[in-house]
Design an enzyme around this catalytic site. Structure first.
Site, PDB file in Angstrom:
ATOM      1  CG  HIS A 122      -1.852   0.973   1.367  1.00  0.00           C
ATOM      2  ND1 HIS A 122      -3.077   0.963   0.821  1.00  0.00           N
ATOM      3  CD2 HIS A 122      -1.818   2.314   2.075  1.00  0.00           C
ATOM      4  CE1 HIS A 122      -3.911   2.072   1.010  1.00  0.00           C
ATOM      5  NE2 HIS A 122      -2.923   2.874   1.791  1.00  0.00           N
TER       6      HIS A 122
ATOM      7  CG  ASP B 194      -5.413   2.933   4.917  1.00  0.00           C
ATOM      8  OD1 ASP B 194      -4.637   2.605   5.776  1.00  0.00           O
ATOM      9  OD2 ASP B 194      -5.393   3.702   3.882  1.00  0.00           O
TER      10      ASP B 194
ATOM     11  N   GLY C  71       0.098  -0.258   8.602  1.00  0.00           N
ATOM     12  CA  GLY C  71       1.059   0.604   8.459  1.00  0.00           C
ATOM     13  C   GLY C  71       2.012   0.054   9.761  1.00  0.00           C
TER      14      GLY C  71
ATOM     15  CG  ASP D 146      -0.791   5.770   2.461  1.00  0.00           C
ATOM     16  OD1 ASP D 146      -1.984   5.762   2.038  1.00  0.00           O
ATOM     17  OD2 ASP D 146      -0.589   4.972   3.383  1.00  0.00           O
TER      18      ASP D 146
ATOM     19  CG  HIS E 260      -5.008   5.681   0.182  1.00  0.00           C
ATOM     20  ND1 HIS E 260      -4.805   5.757   1.268  1.00  0.00           N
ATOM     21  CD2 HIS E 260      -5.954   6.298  -0.354  1.00  0.00           C
ATOM     22  CE1 HIS E 260      -5.887   6.322   1.794  1.00  0.00           C
ATOM     23  NE2 HIS E 260      -6.626   6.942   0.717  1.00  0.00           N
TER      24      HIS E 260
HETATM   25  C1  DX5 Z   1      -2.914   7.267   6.455  1.00  0.00           C
HETATM   26  C2  DX5 Z   1      -2.819   6.173   5.466  1.00  0.00           C
HETATM   27  C3  DX5 Z   1      -2.718   4.692   5.812  1.00  0.00           C
HETATM   28  C4  DX5 Z   1      -1.489   4.557   6.906  1.00  0.00           C
HETATM   29  C5  DX5 Z   1      -2.047   3.559   7.874  1.00  0.00           C
HETATM   30  O1  DX5 Z   1      -3.672   8.086   5.951  1.00  0.00           O
HETATM   31  O2  DX5 Z   1      -3.725   6.195   4.470  1.00  0.00           O
HETATM   32  O3  DX5 Z   1      -2.502   3.900   5.024  1.00  0.00           O
HETATM   33  O4  DX5 Z   1      -0.255   4.281   6.482  1.00  0.00           O
HETATM   34  O5  DX5 Z   1      -1.031   3.415   8.968  1.00  0.00           O
HETATM   35  P1  DX5 Z   1      -1.740   2.489  10.317  1.00  0.00           P
HETATM   36  O6  DX5 Z   1      -2.041   1.195   9.855  1.00  0.00           O
HETATM   37  O7  DX5 Z   1      -0.379   2.912  11.188  1.00  0.00           O
HETATM   38  O8  DX5 Z   1      -3.037   3.218  10.772  1.00  0.00           O
HETATM   39 ZN    ZN Z   2      -3.581   4.587   2.818  1.00  0.00          ZN
END
Ligand code: DX5
Ligand code: ZN
Length: 226
Positions: free
Chosen positions: A40, A182, A204, A42, A76
């Protein structure tokens, strides 16, 4: 290649936003070795979300490593104008792009743009956005991404109100459209999100914040049978 080939059934997707960028290649290699195949990515523009995250340069840097191992980069787009970014992301090695329904007036046009470039495509929605809006925009898409945090940063807690939203989305989307979650996915939340109907589970900080990201990935994957 389509989503059904990338991730038949379910997948845990390490979100590289939470990686140690001084050791990005090393960490991605370790995750590939642990079995991760869908990453994924971002992309944030500093407008749709406060921070600028990263974009084509980083994608281009890791794409050969990931593609060589049969993996894919699932991007994303937390940006105000996804259509303006998609061609460059495709050229850099993105395999799919998910745009936010809140900022797109003609989702069908963005879906067509992505398809024309050979990409998978998804529609994302923020916690405050009606699920029907995203479901309506998802015609022709591969997935709907249900945010379980306010987008912007890794490491935020999972919002439990996402669970009924995931259930509702699962009940109104055609079975061919995958459901992705997510935000705040980890050992305590992954099973609930999966049971509610999400088959693509982004993680993440739960992966990259662990002493051994590969081991953390394996534990999350095992928890949902991925
Ligand atoms: C934040 C991102 C996520 C983020 C998730 O807006 O879209 O993909 O990296 O991180 P965690 O899993 O730590 O919430
Ligand atoms: Zn994301």
């Amino acid at each position: 290649m389509s989503w059904s080939e990338w991730a038949p059934g379910r997948a845990v997707e390490p979100s590289i936003y939470a990686a140690d960028f001084a050791r990005l290649g090393e960490q991605v290699s370790a995750l590939l070795q642990a079995g991760a195949r869908v990453f994924h990515v971002d992309v944030g523009d500093g407008h749709f979300i406060p921070p600028v995250t990263f974009g084509p340069v980083v994608i281009q840097a890791i794409a050969p490593l990931v593609h060589e191992a049969g993996g894919v980069l699932d991007c994303h787009l937390m940006v105000d104008n996804p259509a303006s970014q998609i061609p460059e992301l495709a050229a850099a090695g993105a395999d799919s792009v998910t745009f936010h329904v809140e900022v797109v007036e003609a989702p069908d046009e963005v879906v067509a743009l992505a398809r024309g470039l050979g990409l998978g495509v998804g529609v994302a929605l923020n916690p405050g956005t009606p699920v029907e809006l995203a479901a309506g925009a998802a015609a022709g898409a591969d997935l709907v991404l249900c945010m379980s945090i306010v987008p912007g940063y890794s490491g935020q807690p999972f919002m439990p109100e996402a669970l009924p939203r995931i259930r509702r989305l699962r009940s109104i989307l055609p079975p061919s459209v995958r459901l992705q979650v997510d935000g705040g996915i980890g050992g305590r939340t992954i099973a609930d999100a999966h049971e509610a109907g999400a088959s693509l589970l982004v993680a993440g900080s739960a992966v990259f914040g662990a002493d051994d990201p590969g081991e953390a990935y394996r534990a999350l994957a095992a928890a949902v049978g991925a």
